[in-house]
Design an enzyme around this catalytic site. Structure first.
Site, PDB file in Angstrom:
ATOM      1  CD1 TRP A  39      28.621 -19.268  64.654  1.00 46.87           C
ATOM      2  CD2 TRP A  39      29.785 -18.445  66.368  1.00 46.87           C
ATOM      3  NE1 TRP A  39      29.913 -19.056  64.233  1.00 46.87           N
ATOM      4  CE2 TRP A  39      30.645 -18.551  65.249  1.00 46.87           C
ATOM      5  CE3 TRP A  39      30.302 -17.947  67.572  1.00 46.87           C
ATOM      6  CZ2 TRP A  39      31.996 -18.178  65.305  1.00 46.87           C
ATOM      7  CZ3 TRP A  39      31.653 -17.579  67.627  1.00 46.87           C
ATOM      8  CH2 TRP A  39      32.483 -17.694  66.499  1.00 46.87           C
ATOM      9  CG  ASP A  58      25.144 -13.898  66.447  1.00 50.87           C
ATOM     10  OD1 ASP A  58      25.353 -13.204  65.433  1.00 50.87           O
ATOM     11  OD2 ASP A  58      26.012 -14.643  66.951  1.00 50.87           O
ATOM     12  CE  LYS A 115      31.814 -14.552  60.474  1.00 55.89           C
ATOM     13  NZ  LYS A 115      31.022 -14.947  61.612  1.00 55.89           N
TER      14      LYS A 115
HETATM   15  C1  LIG Z   1      31.446 -15.217  63.019  1.00 56.19           C
HETATM   16  C2  LIG Z   1      30.342 -15.287  63.998  1.00 56.19           C
HETATM   17  C3  LIG Z   1      30.513 -14.894  65.325  1.00 56.19           C
HETATM   18  C4  LIG Z   1      31.823 -14.393  65.861  1.00 56.19           C
HETATM   19  O1  LIG Z   1      32.063 -13.105  65.407  1.00 56.19           O
HETATM   20  P1  LIG Z   1      33.330 -12.279  65.911  1.00 56.19           P
HETATM   21  O2  LIG Z   1      33.249 -11.050  65.080  1.00 56.19           O
HETATM   22  O3  LIG Z   1      34.547 -13.096  65.650  1.00 56.19           O
HETATM   23  O4  LIG Z   1      33.158 -11.988  67.347  1.00 56.19           O
HETATM   24  C5  LIG Z   1      29.429 -14.988  66.173  1.00 56.19           C
HETATM   25  N1  LIG Z   1      28.234 -15.419  65.746  1.00 56.19           N
HETATM   26  C6  LIG Z   1      28.033 -15.805  64.476  1.00 56.19           C
HETATM   27  C7  LIG Z   1      26.686 -16.274  64.050  1.00 56.19           C
HETATM   28  C8  LIG Z   1      29.084 -15.740  63.562  1.00 56.19           C
HETATM   29  O5  LIG Z   1      28.888 -16.123  62.287  1.00 56.19           O
END
Ligand SMILES: *Cc1c(COP(=O)(O)O)cnc(C)c1O
Length: 374
Positions: free
Chosen positions: A103, A186, A210
């Site tokens: 990511w 993030d 998540k």
């Molecule tokens: C799932 C995830 C993403 C992507 O998220 P979207 O909502 O599909 O844009 C980005 N970073 C991390 C750490 C994730 O777990």
């Protein structure tokens, strides 16, 4: 209704059963309004109350200081890969990045459309005391002084959902010699899983699907002074200042996702909050990692100190058994265990809403499978 399946999906992911039951009971008539939340005006008093309570509860759970604002947006964490630079790059040409897995790599790639990405730490393959350590299986160290002074921010991904690598601590900007560079995280896949030092961050963002609620909602926690660093070409709907000034309703917000997130926040408070969840999460992860490490069939290659408490990837030493493992697991109601295609093998995501009993059921199956097949 009894629990019939355990859902280990990485996201969209399992939600607390009492939350789904409450949502089902309120589906057609929210609190005597005669309407479903989905049907309400986002500017009516009922939804305004739902939104305000969700913001307040999220603030309380994460102990967000008053210096920081909470925004609800759309576009997901991948959207933020562009939205963050559009909002923070004014007057800067570059930002610094920790590359610790899939990511963060994606974030760096998107950033390159907007400025110069300086990768100040990279989890590439190395030799260490354990032998050859593969790429993206550890949190790479940032050398003091390596972050250029003019960086708009330092970005890291607090939990690499695909690789199963988690930062136990945020990069310590003062000790890295750049206390004035904002730290951006993030935190899509470990938000609310444990206490986090929000004040040490300029910005924390993530998708809700998540560890918070349904897809469609993106959270942003931002220090107030960073609301006004946007480039002139930043779209209004994605401008942190616009979204904040309009109480997260510059455009129509994802109302039902916010409602469910609000129910999850109340559920979390009833569980004892984030500190109590952290304790349960530690026990769940420990049980699973102990099982993997104690077996001759399963393997997790992440450096033990950096293993994710939320996403546990593991391989079968005999890869030919993968398909059988997944199909027998599914027969037992253990679902969505297939690893991400870039990593292979298996991955068990054990977010807040996955009870210890679910991990115990998985471990029980893993032990039986090893005994019978290997
Ligand atoms: C799932 C995830 C993403 C992507 O998220 P979207 O909502 O599909 O844009 C980005 N970073 C991390 C750490 C994730 O777990």
């Amino acid at each position: 209704m009894s629990q019939t399946v355990w859902n280990f999906s990485a996201g969209p992911a399992v939600l607390p059963r009492p939350v789904l039951e409450q949502a089902a009971a309120e589906m057609l008539d929210w609190h005597g309004s005669g309407m479903s939340v989905m049907e309400m005006s986002h500017r009516g008093p009922q939804f305004m109350q739902i939104l305000q309570e969700a913001l307040d509860d999220f603030r309380e759970l994460m102990a967000v200081p008053l210096t920081h604002k909470i925004l609800f947006m759309q576009g997901g964490a991948i959207g933020q890969n562009a939205i963050v630079p559009l909002n923070l790059l004014q007057g800067h040409e570059s930002a610094a990045f920790v590359k610790s897995g899939s990511w963060s790599s994606k974030t760096i790639k998107e950033f390159a459309r907007y400025g110069r990405a300086d990768v100040v730490a990279d989890a590439r393959e190395i030799k260490d005391s354990s032998g050859l350590r593969p790429a993206n299986t550890y949190v790479p160290a940032i050398a003091p002084g390596s972050i250029p002074a003019g960086s708009a921010y330092l970005h890291y991904c607090s939990n690499e959902t695909i690789d199963g690598v988690e930062f136990r601590q945020a990069p310590d900007m003062p000790s890295l010699g750049c206390a004035s560079v904002p730290l951006v995280a993030d935190a899509s896949s470990n938000i609310l899983s444990r206490p986090m030092d929000v004040a040490a961050h300029g910005l924390i963002y993530g998708g809700a699907q998540k560890n918070i609620g349904p897809a469609g909602l993106t959270f942003v926690i931002i220090r107030e002074d960073l609301l006004d660093r946007a480039r002139p070409d930043c779209p209004s709907a994605f401008s942190y200042r616009q979204v904040y000034d309009n109480h997260s309703m510059y455009n129509t917000p994802p109302t039902y996702s916010i409602y469910i997130a609000g129910l999850v926040f109340k559920w979390l408070k009833a569980q004892g909050g984030v500190a109590a969840m952290a304790e349960i999460n530690r026990r769940k992860a420990q049980l699973l990692y102990d099982t993997i490490d104690g077996s001759g069939l399963y393997i997790n290659r992440v450096r033990p100190s950096d293993r994710s408490l939320m996403n546990v990837p593991f391989m079968l030493r005999e890869e030919a058994l993968n398909t059988e493992f997944l199909s027998l697991a599914a027969e037992r109601g253990l679902l969505q265990l297939k690893g991400h295609k870039s990593v292979g093998g298996m991955r068990a995501s054990i977010y807040n809403a996955m009870p210890l009993a679910g991990v115990e059921a998985l471990v029980d199956f893993m032990l039986t499978f090893e005994k019978e097949r290997a």
